[in-house]
Design an enzyme around this catalytic site. Structure first.
Site, PDB file in Angstrom:
ATOM      1  N   ASP A  42      -6.939 -32.049 -37.141  1.00 17.43           N
ATOM      2  CA  ASP A  42      -6.350 -31.317 -36.574  1.00 17.43           C
ATOM      3  C   ASP A  42      -5.981 -31.717 -35.359  1.00 17.43           C
ATOM      4  OD1 ASP A  42      -4.760 -28.447 -35.492  1.00 17.43           O
ATOM      5  OD2 ASP A  42      -7.220 -27.834 -33.979  1.00 17.43           O
TER       6      ASP A  42
ATOM      7  N   ASP B 199      -4.551 -29.550 -31.727  1.00 17.21           N
ATOM      8  CA  ASP B 199      -5.234 -29.370 -30.211  1.00 17.21           C
ATOM      9  C   ASP B 199      -6.965 -28.314 -30.339  1.00 17.21           C
ATOM     10  OD1 ASP B 199      -3.163 -29.203 -28.816  1.00 17.21           O
ATOM     11  OD2 ASP B 199      -2.492 -27.780 -30.510  1.00 17.21           O
TER      12      ASP B 199
END
Length: 228
Positions: A11, A13
């Site tokens: 991922d 953020d």
């Protein structure tokens, strides 16, 4: 592949780049501009989701409503103006070294994100991380986004690695649920949005509290003859 040769799907953020704080400010500013006051804890819980889904939930409107579309456009513009210039400084310490080590090991690497591709490329490029990855799997590139399996399976297919040989690294419950739906292992990081308890409850096989611990989890040091 051996146990420590799995492909790693990251991922962005809250996992690679410490953007949740900046994103919170962006979302809050857009909501205030539109005359809506929403508690920060409610706003923070939407970080990491596609912007349309975040604003639809916060404004109690369908995702295809014009007000949601306007909020999404405004948020992307504010993010570019206020967060992108400092992206390199927001990279979690140790992440570039971790990615370099994984590359040196020959590990297949992907990004799986709820950002649309132009936004992901913009952020990763500004952060100096874009070239570390073999492929980007972004919102809108598959029929369904997180927490469904589609984006993770898209990344695995692009890497040419079966799902069982992939590990997803993420800071949100939806990352862990996506991994489970795709038949992949999940390593949660609790320095992003979700808590350790939330990540464990979602099904993470391991939760780490620092990039150093993440390094030990996904890029263990290999033993050489001189080490034995």
């Amino acid at each position: 592949m051996s146990a420590d040769d799995r492909a790693v799907l990251f991922d962005v953020d809250g996992t690679l780049v410490d953007t949740p704080g900046g994103m919170l400010g962006v979302l809050r500013a857009v909501l205030e501009e539109s005359g809506h006051a929403v508690a920060d804890d409610l706003v923070r819980r939407t970080i990491g989701r596609p912007l349309a889904a975040s604003f639809a939930g916060l404004l109690f409107l369908p995702e295809d409503h014009p007000d949601v579309a306007h909020a999404v456009t405004r948020a992307r513009a504010l993010f570019t103006e206020t967060v992108i210039p400092s992206a390199a400084d927001l990279v979690f310490p140790g992440i570039p070294e971790l990615l370099a080590e994984l590359r040196a090991q020959g590990r297949p690497l992907a990004v799986v994100t709820s950002k649309v591709r132009p936004s992901a490329v913009e952020l990763l490029g500004a952060a100096g991380l874009l070239d570390a990855f073999d492929t980007l799997s972004c919102h809108g590139m598959a029929d369904r986004g997180k927490p469904h399996a589609d984006l993770a399976l898209l990344a695995a297919g692009a890497l040419g690695v079966p799902p069982r040989r992939c590990v997803v690294v993420g800071d949100a419950v939806d990352d862990v649920r996506m991994a489970s739906a795709a038949g992949m292992d999940a390593c949660g990081v609790d320095f992003g949005v979700a808590t350790r308890a939330e990540l464990v409850a979602a099904g993470a096989s391991r939760v780490v509290g620092s990039v150093a611990e993440l390094h030990d989890a996904v890029a263990p040091r290999r033993l050489h003859t001189s080490d034995r």
